[in-house]
Design an enzyme around this catalytic site. Sequence first.
Site, short mmCIF file in Angstrom:
data_model
loop_
_atom_site.label_atom_id
_atom_site.label_comp_id
_atom_site.label_asym_id
_atom_site.label_seq_id
_atom_site.Cartn_x
_atom_site.Cartn_y
_atom_site.Cartn_z
N GLU A 143 -80.69 -0.28 -37.14
CA GLU A 143 -80.26 1.29 -37.29
C GLU A 143 -79.66 1.49 -38.77
OE1 GLU A 143 -80.07 4.01 -35.65
OE2 GLU A 143 -80.27 3.73 -33.64
N ASP A 196 -83.41 11.29 -32.93
CA ASP A 196 -82.50 10.03 -33.07
C ASP A 196 -81.97 10.36 -34.72
OD1 ASP A 196 -81.50 7.40 -33.16
OD2 ASP A 196 -82.74 6.97 -31.62
#
Length: 299
Positions: free
Chosen positions: A23, A204
């Site tokens: 991430e 996202d």
Amino acid sequence: MFINCLAMHKSELLSDYIGTLPECPTWSDRDGRLYWTDIVKKELHWVQPKTGEHKTLQFDEEVGCFALREKGGFILAMRSGIYLSDADGRIEKKVCDNPSNPSVARFNDGGVDQDGRFYAGTYWGPRDFNGALLCRVDSALRVRVLQCDILGANGLAFSPDRRWMYTTDTPNHVMYRTPLDPASGEPGLREVFMRFPTGNGRPDGAAMDVEACYWTALFNGHRIARISPSGEVIEEYGLPVRCPTMVCFGGDDMKTLFITTTRENMSADEIAERPLSGAIFALRTAVAGLRKPAFKELS
């Protein structure tokens, strides 16, 4: 207007790295490196694309998101709180405790605004109600909770004209925008910008380009989408994996889109079918992206 570009551009692997939950990709002009965190593995990585050099920093807690500091090192949103560290990951100072309940809510997505302030949102693990939040750390290391009523904070990006902050709530399939005071950067009332239908990908992590278009990773959607300032999906780029997690622009001309993906909670059969799940991809784009500012501290 909708332009389907799924077959027009092809992403390439950044390296042979495969993670569990990569991430927060972050490009550094200062050293020509791409940084990212693997939340599940409690790691922070960097790679230098031109040389292939790759380094891993190990932590005792999940690093949900982070940003580079102007002074060098990192500001890290970890399970228990927000910390400052040096470039080797050695903790220098605790800024604050996690304003959520750290036993059920870890930090997730974050970034820095044009004034050098660090934003970090949380993810509410039980998913029984919207218990997550978005907070901000300013240059004096003062912490303020800005928004609540979130299930999974994601998609932070700021418009080039400093008028809007964009965020997403991934589990709730919604994208928000919040007006900002152009002088102070203080947020107004959040409003719904887009809702995404179920079954076709959830918004996202995200990035902004110089034309004020918003690029979002569509988790469970096998692709990246580019969204205009008026809320139209104008481009899409397919991926050989199901779950991209976040994007950022980088490279010498800021026309490379780096894409993190995950294999967390995937079955052995799916990993065998999509073995690149957890890899990082690079996609050349026609438009340049905005640079991520570094976190600015008072000297």
